[in-house]
Structure formats: C-alpha cells, structure tokens
Design an enzyme around this catalytic site. Structure first.
Site, PDB file in Angstrom:
ATOM      1  N   ASP A 156      12.092 -46.945  -8.813  1.00  0.00           N
ATOM      2  CA  ASP A 156      13.485 -46.500  -8.809  1.00  0.00           C
ATOM      3  C   ASP A 156      13.645 -45.465  -9.930  1.00  0.00           C
ATOM      4  O   ASP A 156      13.670 -45.819 -11.113  1.00  0.00           O
ATOM      5  CB  ASP A 156      14.435 -47.673  -9.046  1.00  0.00           C
ATOM      6  CG  ASP A 156      14.516 -48.631  -7.850  1.00  0.00           C
ATOM      7  OD1 ASP A 156      13.509 -48.781  -7.135  1.00  0.00           O
ATOM      8  OD2 ASP A 156      15.589 -49.237  -7.657  1.00  0.00           O
ATOM      9  N   LYS A 219      19.788 -43.852  -3.728  1.00  0.00           N
ATOM     10  CA  LYS A 219      20.453 -44.980  -4.394  1.00  0.00           C
ATOM     11  C   LYS A 219      21.651 -44.473  -5.177  1.00  0.00           C
ATOM     12  O   LYS A 219      21.565 -43.452  -5.857  1.00  0.00           O
ATOM     13  CB  LYS A 219      19.435 -45.667  -5.310  1.00  0.00           C
ATOM     14  CG  LYS A 219      19.955 -46.852  -6.104  1.00  0.00           C
ATOM     15  CD  LYS A 219      18.819 -47.472  -6.925  1.00  0.00           C
ATOM     16  CE  LYS A 219      19.330 -48.539  -7.891  1.00  0.00           C
ATOM     17  NZ  LYS A 219      18.223 -49.124  -8.698  1.00  0.00           N
ATOM     18  N   LYS A 255      20.473 -47.487  -0.907  1.00  0.00           N
ATOM     19  CA  LYS A 255      20.639 -48.640  -1.794  1.00  0.00           C
ATOM     20  C   LYS A 255      21.874 -48.454  -2.668  1.00  0.00           C
ATOM     21  O   LYS A 255      21.839 -47.712  -3.639  1.00  0.00           O
ATOM     22  CB  LYS A 255      19.398 -48.827  -2.675  1.00  0.00           C
ATOM     23  CG  LYS A 255      19.504 -50.013  -3.642  1.00  0.00           C
ATOM     24  CD  LYS A 255      18.241 -50.165  -4.483  1.00  0.00           C
ATOM     25  CE  LYS A 255      18.392 -51.235  -5.562  1.00  0.00           C
ATOM     26  NZ  LYS A 255      17.167 -51.400  -6.376  1.00  0.00           N
TER      27      LYS A 255
END
Length: 319
Positions: A156, A219, A255
């Site tokens: 991430d 995300k 996400k």
C-alpha cells in the site's frame, strides 16, 4: 475511440508518453458534478436490504476487511493477535469468513506472515514513507523492497500529494511505476489521500493517473487525516475503475479506508459497488475495506442475526 481492449490499452499508454500529453489527458477528463455525485451517493445509501441479503452482505464485508494496525506502539504480540483474529474472526463459529488481509508496517511483515501462515489471509504492508510520503524516491523504493523481502503479498503506497497538487503529474506517474516494479509479484494499492486532494476533479484525475501507472487497487486514504473514505469519493473512484475497464479491459480494485466503523456503513459501500461498478467487484480480490474497528461491529451484527440477541462489545476481542 479504440474498438478493442488492446487498442484502448495502447492508446492510454501513449497518454503518459510525456508530461504535456499526460496533463492534457487528465485535464480533459469530464468535470465532476459535485451536487450530482453527492446526491447519488446519498440516495444509494438509503437502500434497504432484506435479512437474508444482510447476512450475505455482512459475511462478504468480513471477507473484504484489511484488518489494520499502523501505530507507533505496535508490538509483535499485537500483530500476532491481529493475525489470529484475521484468520478466525469468531473462534466460536468456524463458518465465519476470514478477513482478506492484515495490514502492517514493513518491520512487522514477517511477524504477520507467521501469524497467518497456512491460511488464505494476505499480508499487506504500507510503504513509501507512509503516511506523508515525504522522502526521496530511493528511500521509498528501499521501503518497498524491504517489505517484499519480508514476505508482503500486497504493498500500500502513498502518492506524493505535493507533486500532484503542483501539477507534476509525470513525477507522480514515474514514482508509481517505479514502486510497481519494486513490488514484484505483490499487488500494488495506490493511496491518494483524498482528503488532501481538495476537489472531486483531482480525485478523478488521481484515479486515472494511478491506473495508468499500473495500480492493482486505488485506495482513498491513509486513515491518518481528518477526511478519509466517504461514499462520494468512493463512488467517484468506482466510476473510474468501471470506465477504465470499459476502455482497456483491465480491472482495478478499490479500497476505501478510514472512518468506516459500522456494519451499516459497510453495507452502504457494498451497495455503491454493486450499483456503480457491478457484481464483478463484489469480491475481496477487487474490493477491500481498510479498517481496524469495523470487523468488531460486523461480528456483533452477525451474531445478532444468527441468535436474535445483541451480544455487546465484549463478544469480540478489542483490537
């Protein structure tokens, strides 16, 4: 427009051939109608679902949670406990799905891997000088390689919001592609920190920029700022991945992270997914919740549906 996926993909690769072409493409995206976007997100959030569908939605949401601990006080014991919880969220009910992943800092990856060994739970690691991203590229890439070497299944990363807001899109693109390469086989989630991007137009541009550069997921946020995932910014990103697949044939996940704490919230987001991107995204390979406390509420609501009784917060472990 191109008539097939491979031609579309080639055309979109060309838009990143120079800073000027990339800027022209990103600023040529349709402007976002903020009132319309927020109105549609609010409208979809009022949808009610039947009890049987709610039970399915709760189990689906559990399976989509990236159970997260990203604190300076994290200990190996806390990470091991979190890993055990991700594998068996409700030890009294083996039918409870496992979470999708455990998300930790790079130095905790090996501990997390050992905790989830033998299960389908992935280990995600934040990297690239998370959460601010204020570090030289060499440091960011070292961060990524260390996480991968320790066994991370997913990375991430955070984008350089300063560069993005200054209009240095090619710098952001090049950084994402470099991280993509350093991640190897690990799936790459690109975090925009939507609360710092100021406008919906910027969120749309960041979404396309991330996908063009090779993100496996886009995300919303780090969970470390005041404004994190919202129905509106998530809806906008879902529209982006839907449209990107329509043009290229490439599917990218989404996400939302930060601020999603209740089962009711999670179900609203699942409705957004279904109504915007479609059922192909209703799977933890393509949609995740970045959360720490959400899982507890999902487990309590699951118990209530099964027994008719609300067990209270002492039914689940405290993260």
């Amino acid at each position: 427009m191109p008539t097939n996926a491979s031609a579309a993909a080639h055309a979109l690769t060309d838009v990143a051939s120079s800073d000027s072409t990339l800027r022209r493409f990103l600023h040529g995206l349709p402007g976002v109608d903020a009132v319309g976007l927020e109105g549609r997100a609010a409208s979809l959030g009022t949808r009610s679902i039947k009890t049987t569908a709610k039970a399915y939605a709760i189990d689906l949401a559990i399976s989509m949670v990236d159970l997260t601990t990203l604190e300076g006080a994290d200990t190996p014991g806390k990470v091991r406990a979190l890993g055990a919880k991700a594998v068996a969220p409700d030890p009294t009910d083996p039918a409870t799905p496992s979470a999708a992943a455990v998300c930790v800092y790079p130095d905790m990856v090996a501990t997390a891997k050992a905790a989830v060994a033998g299960s389908a739970v992935k280990v995600a690691s934040v990297a690239t000088a998370f959460p601010a991203g204020r570090a030289p590229l060499s440091v960011k890439l070292a961060d990524v390689r260390e996480a991968v070497a320790r066994g991370a299944d997913e990375i991430d990363m955070v984008i350089d919001r300063g560069a993005f807001l200054a209009g240095h899109y090619m710098k952001v693109y090049d950084e994402i592609t470099a991280v993509r390469e350093a991640s190897g086989a690990a799936r790459l989630k690109v975090i925009f920190e939507t609360g710092e991007l100021s406008t919906y137009d910027n969120i749309r541009r960041a979404s396309w920029l991330g996908m063009l550069a090779g993100a496996d997921f886009i995300k919303t946020s780090t969970g470390k700022v005041a404004v994190n995932a919202t129905p509106a910014n998530t809806l906008l990103m879902l529209e982006a991945v839907r449209d990107f697949r329509a043009q290229t044939g490439v599917q990218v996940g989404v996400k939302p992270a930060g601020g999603i704490r209740t089962s009711k919230d999670a179900v609203k987001f699942l409705v957004l997914v279904n109504e915007t991107a479609g059922g192909d995204w209703l799977d933890n390979h393509w949609f995740r919740f970045g959360a720490s406390s959400l899982l507890n509420d999902l487990l309590m609501q699951r118990q209530k549906l099964a027994t008719g009784r609300y067990s209270g917060p002492d039914y689940v472990t405290v993260d």
